[in-house]
Write an enzyme that holds these catalytic residues in place. Structure first.
Site, PDB file in Angstrom:
ATOM      1  N   THR A   1     -13.826  68.135 -40.558  1.00 12.28           N
ATOM      2  CA  THR A   1     -13.123  69.415 -40.395  1.00 12.28           C
ATOM      3  C   THR A   1     -11.845  69.343 -41.236  1.00 12.28           C
ATOM      4  OG1 THR A   1     -12.200  68.577 -38.304  1.00 12.28           O
ATOM      5  CG2 THR A   1     -14.098  70.055 -38.170  1.00 12.28           C
TER       6      THR A   1
ATOM      7  N   LYS B   1     -15.666  61.109 -37.647  1.00 12.97           N
ATOM      8  CA  LYS B   1     -14.750  62.142 -38.116  1.00 12.97           C
ATOM      9  C   LYS B   1     -13.662  62.311 -37.067  1.00 12.97           C
ATOM     10  CE  LYS B   1     -14.333  65.986 -37.235  1.00 12.97           C
ATOM     11  NZ  LYS B   1     -13.348  66.769 -36.383  1.00 12.97           N
TER      12      LYS B   1
ATOM     13  N   THR C   1     -10.515  66.401 -32.582  1.00 12.63           N
ATOM     14  CA  THR C   1     -11.892  66.256 -32.149  1.00 12.63           C
ATOM     15  C   THR C   1     -12.431  64.977 -32.795  1.00 12.63           C
ATOM     16  OG1 THR C   1     -12.172  68.594 -31.939  1.00 12.63           O
ATOM     17  CG2 THR C   1     -14.169  67.342 -32.217  1.00 12.63           C
TER      18      THR C   1
ATOM     19  N   GLU D   1      -3.795  64.534 -39.004  1.00 14.62           N
ATOM     20  CA  GLU D   1      -3.369  65.718 -39.755  1.00 14.62           C
ATOM     21  C   GLU D   1      -1.919  65.581 -40.212  1.00 14.62           C
ATOM     22  OE1 GLU D   1      -6.340  68.968 -37.684  1.00 14.62           O
ATOM     23  OE2 GLU D   1      -4.357  68.616 -36.825  1.00 14.62           O
TER      24      GLU D   1
ATOM     25  N   ASN E   1      -1.846  72.959 -38.431  1.00 12.30           N
ATOM     26  CA  ASN E   1      -2.290  73.511 -37.160  1.00 12.30           C
ATOM     27  C   ASN E   1      -1.809  74.934 -36.932  1.00 12.30           C
ATOM     28  OD1 ASN E   1      -3.853  71.484 -35.397  1.00 12.30           O
ATOM     29  ND2 ASN E   1      -2.292  70.254 -36.417  1.00 12.30           N
TER      30      ASN E   1
ATOM     31  N   THR F   1      -7.110  80.053 -40.319  1.00 13.82           N
ATOM     32  CA  THR F   1      -6.996  80.927 -41.500  1.00 13.82           C
ATOM     33  C   THR F   1      -7.041  80.135 -42.788  1.00 13.82           C
ATOM     34  OG1 THR F   1      -4.571  80.778 -41.343  1.00 13.82           O
ATOM     35  CG2 THR F   1      -5.650  82.637 -40.248  1.00 13.82           C
TER      36      THR F   1
END
EC number: 2.3.1.35
Length: 404
Positions: free
Chosen positions: A154, A180, A191, A277, A399, A404
């Site tokens: 992702t 992942k 996740t 992230e 985040n 979007t």
């Protein structure tokens, strides 16, 4: 215990009898979004899942599959949609995905597991999933494994894979895996999805025991942002094609198998933490001298999960007070007079007293890609480790615009 060896460019197809693939179904615009793992023969299987109260539909379907014989022959994974909090329709879609894959490869439905990752609350685009399933052609080559590894991503910046091998009962036994995970990582089995394959001969019962033990030491010891996902899953498939004698805790080389399973899991876990992230570096915390291993693990995870520690690492701020503060609020036994703390190879605290150290050297050390923090409680023999990452401006950007 026999020696274990890391396989260069090893992956989940390194064990005998496994294949993989990944395709673009159209759920995502350009890259692969639907992947599959396949075993030549039904494999003894085990799994652990998120402890979230809102377990996603694919988890319920996978649990249903494993409840029949504790065997799997294929796993279907989609990215772009978590199929979580999607009600009866989401569960129906997960079952339909399982059925479609089973029909294409002429498998009993309960030999198929499913997993999903992506946005919560959106329904699967079943027309695209169905079309994508028809494109799946698993193969046992590096390119096919890479197709799968990319299909499950992702917000990840990199694929995550590894494999180890060892000789057990005169046969080469291999354990491989792929994973992942980048954000929403604070597993309590984010996740996080991890898939481990092995050609070892082992029963599902003993495989489940091994997986739970290893998961508690590895995947459950990583954190990126403190959020536990609805979809976290770790699945292990063991097809027995290596030809070893059945592995049990009484087998003379049980420790060898456990060492491979733990190494694969630890490497995948650390890669997830490093790929957090917006992360710029991996943070590793090791705790010694706790009353027991469990308390050491709790302390390590509290420190690595502290937002103040994470931001200090990102800003190269040698503020060791944030470390001892996190130890202080951990739900463990602590003697405030006996704490040692080191950052890298520099000791900062001995028996809770500050010692001479170079702040400039610590600041320079923080600029590297890996930051190691060591803590000694001097209370017992407990040892534990945890992994995480720094907290950067980019975490907010990623985040804030995730959908979007």
């Amino acid at each position: 215990m026999s020696a274990i060896s890391k396989i260069q460019q090893g992956s989940l197809i390194s064990p005998k009898g496994f294949a993989a693939t990944g395709v673009n179904s159209g759920v995502r615009e350009t890259r692969n979004d639907l992947g599959m793992i396949f075993s030549e023969v039904p494999a003894e299987s085990a799994a652990v899942y998120t402890t979230s109260h809102f377990q996603a539909a694919p988890i319920k379907v996978t649990q249903d599959s494993l409840s029949v014989e504790q065997k799997l022959q294929a796993i279907l994974v989609n990215s772009g949609c978590a199929n979580a909090c999607t009600g009866k329709q989401g569960l129906q879609d997960a079952y339909q995905s399982r059925k479609s894959l089973a029909e294409k490869f002429h498998l009993p439905e309960h030999y198929v597991a499913v997993a999903s990752t992506g946005v919560i609350g959106e329904h699967l685009q079943m027309d695209k999933i169905a079309s994508g399933i028809q494109k799946l052609q698993p193969a046992s080559d590096e390119a096919s494994a890479e197709q799968f590894e990319t299909a499950i991503l992702t917000t990840d910046l990199a694929t995550k894979k590894c494999a180890f091998e060892a000789v057990i009962d005169g046969q080469t036994v291999t354990v491989g895996g792929a994973a992942k995970g980048s954000g929403m990582i604070h597993p309590n089995m984010a996740t996080m999805l991890a898939f481990i394959t092995t050609d070892a001969l082992i029963s599902a019962e003993h495989l489940q025991t091994a997986l739970r033990q290893v998961t508690n030491q590895t995947f459950n010891q990583i954190t990126v942002d403190g959020d536990t996902s609805t979809n976290d899953t770790v699945v292990v498939m063991a097809n027995g094609l290596a030809g070893n004698n059945p592995l049990t805790p009484d087998h003379p080389q049980w420790d060898t198998f456990m060492a491979m399973l733990k190494e694969v899991s630890a490497i995948l876990a650390k890669k997830i933490a490093r790929d957090g992230e917006g992360a710029t570096k991996l943070v590793e915390v090791e705790v010694f001298g706790a009353l027991n291993d469990q308390e050491a693990q709790v302390a390590a995870k509290e420190v690595v999960g502290s937002n103040l520690v994470k931001t200090a690492v990102f800003g190269a701020d040698a503020n060791w007070g944030r470390i001892i503060s996190a130890v202080g609020y951990a739900d463990i036994t602590v003697n405030p007079e006996t704490i040692d703390i080191a950052i890298g190879d520099q000791t900062i605290l001995e028996q809770s007293e500050v010692v001479a150290y170079s702040e400039e050297q610590i600041i320079e050390y923080f600029k590297g890609e890996t930051v190691k923090i060591s803590i000694h409680l001097h209370l017992g023999e407990g040892h534990g480790m945890a992994w995480g990452c720094d907290l950067s401006y980019d975490y907010i950007k990623i985040n804030a615009s995730y959908r979007t």
